[in-house]
Each structure stands twice: as structure tokens, then as C-alpha cells.
Design a protein around this motif. Structure first.
Motif, PDB file in Angstrom:
ATOM      1  N   PRO A   3       0.849  -1.203   0.000  1.00  0.00           N
ATOM      2  CA  PRO A   3       0.000   0.000   0.000  1.00  0.00           C
ATOM      3  C   PRO A   3       0.878   1.245   0.000  1.00  0.00           C
ATOM      4  O   PRO A   3       1.983   1.248   0.574  1.00  0.00           O
ATOM      5  CB  PRO A   3      -0.790  -0.127   1.302  1.00  0.00           C
ATOM      6  N   ARG A  33      -3.010  -2.509  -8.049  1.00  0.00           N
ATOM      7  CA  ARG A  33      -3.363  -2.013  -6.714  1.00  0.00           C
ATOM      8  C   ARG A  33      -4.861  -2.186  -6.443  1.00  0.00           C
ATOM      9  O   ARG A  33      -5.262  -2.533  -5.333  1.00  0.00           O
ATOM     10  CB  ARG A  33      -2.969  -0.554  -6.552  1.00  0.00           C
ATOM     11  N   ALA A  34      -5.681  -1.946  -7.452  1.00  0.00           N
ATOM     12  CA  ALA A  34      -7.122  -2.121  -7.280  1.00  0.00           C
ATOM     13  C   ALA A  34      -7.458  -3.585  -7.009  1.00  0.00           C
ATOM     14  O   ALA A  34      -8.280  -3.900  -6.138  1.00  0.00           O
ATOM     15  CB  ALA A  34      -7.870  -1.623  -8.517  1.00  0.00           C
ATOM     16  N   SER A  36      -5.409  -5.829  -5.733  1.00  0.00           N
ATOM     17  CA  SER A  36      -4.881  -6.113  -4.404  1.00  0.00           C
ATOM     18  C   SER A  36      -5.851  -5.643  -3.323  1.00  0.00           C
ATOM     19  O   SER A  36      -6.071  -6.336  -2.321  1.00  0.00           O
ATOM     20  CB  SER A  36      -3.530  -5.438  -4.237  1.00  0.00           C
ATOM     21  N   ASP A  37      -6.457  -4.497  -3.524  1.00  0.00           N
ATOM     22  CA  ASP A  37      -7.448  -3.985  -2.586  1.00  0.00           C
ATOM     23  C   ASP A  37      -8.676  -4.895  -2.524  1.00  0.00           C
ATOM     24  O   ASP A  37      -9.215  -5.150  -1.447  1.00  0.00           O
ATOM     25  CB  ASP A  37      -7.861  -2.566  -2.978  1.00  0.00           C
ATOM     26  N   ARG A  40      -7.456  -8.033  -0.488  1.00  0.00           N
ATOM     27  CA  ARG A  40      -7.178  -7.761   0.924  1.00  0.00           C
ATOM     28  C   ARG A  40      -8.430  -7.409   1.717  1.00  0.00           C
ATOM     29  O   ARG A  40      -8.553  -7.773   2.883  1.00  0.00           O
ATOM     30  CB  ARG A  40      -6.174  -6.616   1.041  1.00  0.00           C
ATOM     31  N   ASN A  41      -9.346  -6.689   1.099  1.00  0.00           N
ATOM     32  CA  ASN A  41     -10.549  -6.244   1.807  1.00  0.00           C
ATOM     33  C   ASN A  41     -11.784  -7.068   1.460  1.00  0.00           C
ATOM     34  O   ASN A  41     -12.893  -6.690   1.842  1.00  0.00           O
ATOM     35  CB  ASN A  41     -10.803  -4.760   1.510  1.00  0.00           C
ATOM     36  N   ARG A  43     -13.621  -7.710  -1.303  1.00  0.00           N
ATOM     37  CA  ARG A  43     -14.673  -6.965  -1.998  1.00  0.00           C
ATOM     38  C   ARG A  43     -15.024  -7.661  -3.311  1.00  0.00           C
ATOM     39  O   ARG A  43     -14.850  -7.113  -4.392  1.00  0.00           O
ATOM     40  CB  ARG A  43     -14.204  -5.544  -2.261  1.00  0.00           C
TER      41      ARG A  43
END
Length: 119
Positions: A3, A33-34, A36-37, A40-41, A43
Motif C-alpha cells: 500500500p 493495486r485495485a 490487491s485492494d 485484501r478487503n 470486496r
């Protein structure tokens, strides 16, 4: 893929320099990055939108990855949204181990008793 807030000032400056020099890297970095987000979260509900963006990307490897995800979209979405099935997988592994160890040696009744006996 850390991050941004976890990058050192030197790393952030170097990344920004590379991103300004090459727009393809900027696009790939933003998509990575999107994704990865998303992972990780957890979604999963945003996965189809990410796939649409990735399919329009100029990088062949990212387009290939997105089409691979689309092939099994339901399973990937479930993996990103539902709780882990680790306990169930552990029981399945145990049953398979018992079956292999008892193959050709004992009757079904003994196998059933060993499977149903608590550890």
C-alpha cells in the motif's frame, strides 16, 4: 505492491518517477493495486467492474489474467466474499487420508467407525 502508505519516501519517489516515464506501467500499477485492494478487503462484489477495466487495459498479461478470472467468475467472487472453508477442507483431507491408509485392509464398517470417531 505494498500500500502507498507503507512505502518509504524514497520508494514512493522512485515509483512516481517510473510511472511518469511510462504510462503503461501507470495503468498496470493502478489495476494491480485495485485488485490487491479487492483481495485484501474481500470486496468480491467489485470484481466484475475490475475485470471490465482490465479487459480494456493495454497490457496483454493483465487482459489474459482478467479473462482467466472471468472463466470461473462465480468461484472467484465466492472466494473474495464468503468465509473460508478451511475447516471443511481439513475434514475432507482427513477422510481421504483414512481411506488411503485402510485401502484393501478393512471393511467399510471399520472405515465408517474411524471416520465418525472424534479425533
Amino acid at each position: 505492491m505494498r500500500p502507498r502508505e507503507k512505502l518509504s519516501p524514497r520508494q514512493a519517489a522512485e515509483l512516481e518517477r517510473v510511472r511518469l516515464a511510462c504510462p503503461d506501467i501507470t495503468e498496470a500499477c493502478n489495476l494491480a493495486r485495485a485488485f490487491s485492494d479487492l483481495v485484501r478487503n474481500r470486496r468480491g462484489h467489485l470484481l466484475t467492474e475490475w475485470i471490465r477495466q482490465a479487459e480494456r487495459c493495454g497490457q496483454p498479461s493483465i487482459r489474459s489474467f482478467s479473462s482467466f478470472l472471468r472463466q470461473d467468475l462465480d468461484a472467484v467472487t465466492a472466494g473474495l466474499t464468503l468465509d473460508s472453508s478451511g475447516a471443511v477442507e481439513g475434514h475432507v483431507c482427513r477422510v481421504k487420508l483414512l481411506k488411503r491408509s485402510m485401502y484393501g485392509r478393512a471393511s467399510f464398517e471399520l472405515l465408517r467407525a474411524r471416520i465418525l470417531t472424534p479425533r
